[in-house]
Structure formats: C-alpha cells, structure tokens
Enzyme design. Structure first.
Site, PDB file in Angstrom:
ATOM      1  CG  PHE A 114      -3.173   5.346  13.251  1.00  0.00           C
ATOM      2  CD1 PHE A 114      -2.366   5.271  14.375  1.00  0.00           C
ATOM      3  CD2 PHE A 114      -3.232   6.542  12.544  1.00  0.00           C
ATOM      4  CE1 PHE A 114      -1.640   6.375  14.788  1.00  0.00           C
ATOM      5  CE2 PHE A 114      -2.510   7.650  12.957  1.00  0.00           C
ATOM      6  CZ  PHE A 114      -1.709   7.574  14.080  1.00  0.00           C
ATOM      7  CG  ASP A 172      -6.596  -6.002   6.297  1.00  0.00           C
ATOM      8  OD1 ASP A 172      -6.087  -6.030   7.439  1.00  0.00           O
ATOM      9  OD2 ASP A 172      -7.279  -5.038   5.887  1.00  0.00           O
ATOM     10  CG  ASN A 226      -0.164  -0.112   2.509  1.00  0.00           C
ATOM     11  OD1 ASN A 226       0.589   0.781   2.866  1.00  0.00           O
ATOM     12  ND2 ASN A 226      -0.307  -1.231   3.219  1.00  0.00           N
ATOM     13  CE  LYS A 254       8.653 -11.378 -14.720  1.00  0.00           C
ATOM     14  NZ  LYS A 254       9.380 -10.774 -15.811  1.00  0.00           N
TER      15      LYS A 254
HETATM   16  O1  PMT Z   1       2.664   6.083   6.636  1.00  0.00           O
HETATM   17  P1  PMT Z   1       2.049   7.365   6.138  1.00  0.00           P
HETATM   18  O2  PMT Z   1       2.278   7.586   4.669  1.00  0.00           O
HETATM   19  O3  PMT Z   1       2.394   8.557   6.989  1.00  0.00           O
HETATM   20  O4  PMT Z   1       0.449   7.198   6.247  1.00  0.00           O
HETATM   21  C1  PMT Z   1      -0.160   7.144   7.492  1.00  0.00           C
HETATM   22  C2  PMT Z   1      -1.267   6.064   7.553  1.00  0.00           C
HETATM   23  C3  PMT Z   1      -2.393   6.422   6.597  1.00  0.00           C
HETATM   24  C4  PMT Z   1      -0.681   4.700   7.184  1.00  0.00           C
HETATM   25  C5  PMT Z   1      -1.776   6.044   9.046  1.00  0.00           C
HETATM   26  O5  PMT Z   1      -2.296   7.306   9.359  1.00  0.00           O
HETATM   27  C6  PMT Z   1      -2.835   4.979   9.245  1.00  0.00           C
HETATM   28  O6  PMT Z   1      -4.025   5.190   9.059  1.00  0.00           O
HETATM   29  N1  PMT Z   1      -2.394   3.770   9.667  1.00  0.00           N
HETATM   30  C7  PMT Z   1      -3.270   2.557   9.808  1.00  0.00           C
HETATM   31  C8  PMT Z   1      -3.513   1.948   8.489  1.00  0.00           C
HETATM   32  C9  PMT Z   1      -4.348   0.698   8.563  1.00  0.00           C
HETATM   33  O7  PMT Z   1      -3.853  -0.368   8.300  1.00  0.00           O
HETATM   34  O8  PMT Z   1      -5.548   0.877   8.998  1.00  0.00           O
HETATM   35  P2  PMT Z   1      -6.663  -0.304   9.210  1.00  0.00           P
HETATM   36  O9  PMT Z   1      -7.913   0.440   9.473  1.00  0.00           O
HETATM   37  O10 PMT Z   1      -6.613  -1.260   8.069  1.00  0.00           O
HETATM   38  O11 PMT Z   1      -6.177  -1.067  10.502  1.00  0.00           O
HETATM   39  C10 PMT Z   1      -6.612  -0.732  11.825  1.00  0.00           C
HETATM   40  C11 PMT Z   1      -5.514  -0.946  12.817  1.00  0.00           C
HETATM   41  O12 PMT Z   1      -5.215  -2.335  12.908  1.00  0.00           O
HETATM   42  C12 PMT Z   1      -4.211  -0.233  12.500  1.00  0.00           C
HETATM   43  O13 PMT Z   1      -3.688   0.285  13.681  1.00  0.00           O
HETATM   44  C13 PMT Z   1      -3.331  -1.340  11.925  1.00  0.00           C
HETATM   45  O14 PMT Z   1      -1.951  -1.099  12.214  1.00  0.00           O
HETATM   46  C14 PMT Z   1      -3.841  -2.573  12.669  1.00  0.00           C
HETATM   47  N2  PMT Z   1      -3.731  -3.826  11.897  1.00  0.00           N
HETATM   48  C15 PMT Z   1      -4.416  -3.987  10.737  1.00  0.00           C
HETATM   49  C16 PMT Z   1      -4.341  -5.198  10.059  1.00  0.00           C
HETATM   50  C17 PMT Z   1      -3.559  -6.244  10.578  1.00  0.00           C
HETATM   51  N3  PMT Z   1      -3.443  -7.395   9.960  1.00  0.00           N
HETATM   52  N4  PMT Z   1      -2.893  -6.053  11.717  1.00  0.00           N
HETATM   53  C18 PMT Z   1      -2.971  -4.866  12.391  1.00  0.00           C
HETATM   54  O15 PMT Z   1      -2.342  -4.716  13.440  1.00  0.00           O
END
Ligand code: PMT
Length: 404
Positions: free
Chosen positions: A321, A277, A208, A287
């Site tokens: 986040f 995810d 991403n 490849k």
């Molecule tokens: O890195 P930058 O370019 O500065 O951009 C910042 C950002 C957009 C990446 C940041 O602000 C942000 O939103 N980070 C979380 C991105 C994310 O994966 O969001 P989510 O809504 O999919 O996940 C929710 C939370 O679960 C997050 O804290 C994530 O780290 C966590 N997660 C998600 C999936 C997974 N398999 N394991 C996790 O721990």
C-alpha cells in the site's frame, strides 16, 4: 456479496430467537432476499410479524398452509435458495436433520435443498456437550453441513458455559463465506493491518491514525475465498476476524518479527499496515519530565519490512500500500519498484472518504507491468475483493515474478 442471493433463515425455538432478528437485518442490509421459516416453538419466542416486517417477505410457518404452498411452497423455497441458515438451532432440529426426519416446513426444506446449510446452535451447555448431540453434529458435518460454533458465556437458563448463540455479525460473515467462490483455496495469505506504536516512555508513544479497517477487510475477504489467512495487526479496536490466525503486535520491531516469520510459509502478502518509519532512539525508563519550552526527540529509522520481503520474494505475490498526501502515482510507482512488488494500492489520505479510519477508500492500483487503474470511492470491504481479484489473475498468469 449478498446482493441478489436468496437466503432462507430457519428460526427454531430458543431464547436466542430474538437475536435472529438482527441477522435478518444484516442479510437485508447486505442486499439478500430473505425468507424466514419459523418452527412452532420459535413462534412462542418471537412473532412472525417481527420477521415479516424486517425481511419484507411473508414468514413461512406451516408445511400445509395452502396459500403458502400455492404461492411459493417448500420445494420451491428449497430450490430457489442460495443458502439456508438455521439460527438459532436447537438440539432438537440438529437431531432431526441428522436422522432424516422431515416432519415440518423447516426440516422438509432442509432435506429438499441443494444449497449449503449453515447451522448456528444455541442451547444449554450440558445439552451441547451431550454425546448424542455431539454425534448428531459430527454426522451433519460429515455430510457437508456447515456450523458456526456457539460461544461460552452466561446462558438463559442461568448456567455459565458453552452453548451461547454466536454474535449475529459473525454468523453473517460465515454466511458470506459459505456463499463465496473459493478461488484462493490452497493459498496462504499474510495480511498486515493497523498502526504501530513506538514508545517514548512508559506513558507515551508515536503512532498514526490507522484503524485496521482496510487490512481486516482484506483478511476477511481472503478467508471467505478459501485461503488460509494470517493477520499481523497493530493495536486496533476491531474484533479478530473469525477463521483467521490473528497475531497482535505493538511496535514496528514486533510487526517485523511476526511478519517475517509468517512470510516463510506465505504464498501471497498484502501489506496494509501503517508501519512507523521512525522510533525514538531511546525509550526513557520513566516518564519524561516537562523541562523547558521545547523538547527535541532523537528518532531512528525502523527497518522497512516490505522492502525486506521484496528482496526475498521468490514466486510469492506481494501487494503493498502507499499512503500519500501528494504525488500519488509517482511516489507509489517508486515504492513498487524499490520494494520489488507485484502491485501497489495507492491512497491519497488527504481526500475525504479515503485512507485512515473511514469505512471507504479511494485508490489507484499500479501493477508491475505498468497497468494503472483509478477506482471511485467504495467500501473497504468491496475494495478488498477487487485487490484479491487481481491477486487471482496474477496467480493464474503464473504467480508473481521475482524481479523486473
Ligand atoms: O487502517 P485504516 O484506518 O483502514 O487505513 C488504511 C490505510 C490508510 C492505513 C491503508 O490504506 C494504507 O495506506 N496502508 C499503508 C500505510 C503506509 O504505511 O504507507 P507507506 O507509503 O508509508 O508505506 C508503503 C508500504 O510499505 C506499506 O505497504 C507499508 O505497510 C510498508 N512499510 C512501510 C514502512 C516500514 N517500515 N515497513 C513497511 O513494511
């Protein structure tokens, strides 16, 4: 963070004196009031006019300059300072300060100030390793003087070795650190940042747009505020923050392994990483060849690292986040509940100035107690401090709770 702070920058006579010009630019850009003090020999390398133009203040060169004494004087400079930075610092200035010699404007000011003094040495590697210099530096460290270590590299004298002036942006970060309130002292903060990459074959991956800027800003801010910080980061183009233990990973599985290992000792967790995810069900050994007009990839779910942490939360403070493209608050709230978090920072990544790659963000912070606050667009650096301010409030109220 620098706004309104009075910074005295002492420049001594070394070839790196020209790099102090960049330091002045950074301090001024950060909002500091900068006064430059130059030794006699520094003026052989760079003219006072250069520093005067950039600092927008007269440059101080002599102890007995009557006009300077009348207008500002060395004692008044020393009194007004929030921070004194000596960059570059020669072996000579370090030796003089270490032995209480105050025979020019800079040494007199250092002797008279009660502000923290940050020294960035730059010299030939033999001088830097000389036991007399080492003893002087140790002596000053014992008295609470702060140092930014030089780096190893090609020196002006033609030698390759230790003693090269540290990057001005790192000296600036150390200056911010010296000026910060240490309200996270004693905390062990685990931060995750950046994307993960899930390999399809030896040349391709799913990922991403995360640049790591948000998470790195949080790691830097936590370190400035006195925490012991571990940063687990996916592949990004950013320099590891100084004073932070940085663990580089690539895939979600590696991020999970490193994060859960560090989680054991953490008291605060901030999870800004954009973890994939899903990963390919099979990573092809060679490849993948072009076959028909379409290719279907089978993906399987990665474990949710944050949810795993939430299950074993204890009294840790956990901040997640949420990167959303619709239904910001509802989605963030359900993540906060499902993952047992204290707080979630929700960003709508479709908005201009928010989310991936940019230097700014626009967020809504939702807390376990139902509190919801919208924030305007701001630098990620500033947002990092706002998030940590809230962590400090939670900590002072009696740490994070285990469940609702
Ligand atoms: O890195 P930058 O370019 O500065 O951009 C910042 C950002 C957009 C990446 C940041 O602000 C942000 O939103 N980070 C979380 C991105 C994310 O994966 O969001 P989510 O809504 O999919 O996940 C929710 C939370 O679960 C997050 O804290 C994530 O780290 C966590 N997660 C998600 C999936 C997974 N398999 N394991 C996790 O721990």
């Amino acid at each position: 963070m620098m706004t309104g702070k009075v910074v005295l920058l002492g420049v001594t006579g070394g070839i790196a004196a020209y790099k102090a010009v960049e330091l002045v630019r950074l301090f001024v850009k950060g909002g500091a009031e900068v006064h430059v003090l130059m030794t006699e020999s520094a003026q052989q390398f760079v003219t006072p006019l250069t520093f005067q133009t950039l600092s927008r203040n007269p440059v101080h060169t002599g102890l007995f300059n009557l006009i300077e004494e009348q207008e500002i004087g060395h004692i008044s400079l020393a009194d007004r300072a929030d921070l004194v930075v000596i960059a570059p610092a020669t072996a000579n200035i370090v030796g003089k300060i270490a032995h209480g010699i105050a025979d020019d404007l800079l040494t007199t000011t250092v002797m008279a100030t009660r502000a923290p003094v940050l020294i960035a040495p730059a010299m030939n590697s033999n001088m830097y390793r000389n036991p007399i210099y080492r003893e002087n530096e140790d002596r000053l460290r014992k008295y609470g003087y702060l140092f930014v270590d030089p780096v190893t590299g090609m020196l002006a004298c033609g030698w390759e070795g230790e003693g090269k002036f540290q990057d001005p942006s790192i000296i600036y970060q150390e200056a911010l650190c010296a000026l910060s309130v240490k309200d996270l002292q004693g905390e062990r903060v685990l931060v995750t940042a950046g994307p993960t990459q899930e390999e399809l074959d030896p040349v391709r991956y799913l990922s991403n747009h995360s640049s790591g800027k948000m998470g790195y800003a949080i790691a830097r801010a936590a370190r400035r505020r006195g925490a012991e910080v571990v940063l687990v980061t996916g592949p990004v183009a950013l320099a590891p923050p100084s004073g932070v233990t940085t663990i580089k990973v690539v895939s979600a599985a590696q991020m999970r392994e490193a994060s859960l290992r560090e989680f054991a000792d953490a008291t605060v967790v901030v999870k800004a990483a954009a973890v994939a995810d899903y990963r390919p069900e099979v990573r092809a050994a060679s490849k993948i060849k072009k076959k028909g007009a379409a290719l279907t990839l089978a993906l399987k779910q990665n474990p949710d690292i944050l949810a795993e942490m939430g299950k074993n939360k204890g009294d840790r403070i956990i901040v997640g986040f949420a990167a959303e493209t619709a239904g910001l608050q509802e989605n963030a709230l359900s993540k906060l509940r499902a993952k047992n978090l204290d707080m979630i920072v929700a960003n709508d990544v479709t908005r201009e100035g928010a989310g991936f790659s940019v230097d700014t963000n626009i967020v809504t912070i939702l807390s376990r107690d139902g509190n919801v606050v919208d924030f305007p667009v701001m630098e990620k650096e500033l947002l990092a401090d706002i998030i940590l301010d809230r962590v400090v409030v939670l900590r002072d109220q009696g740490r994070g709770c285990d469940s609702e």
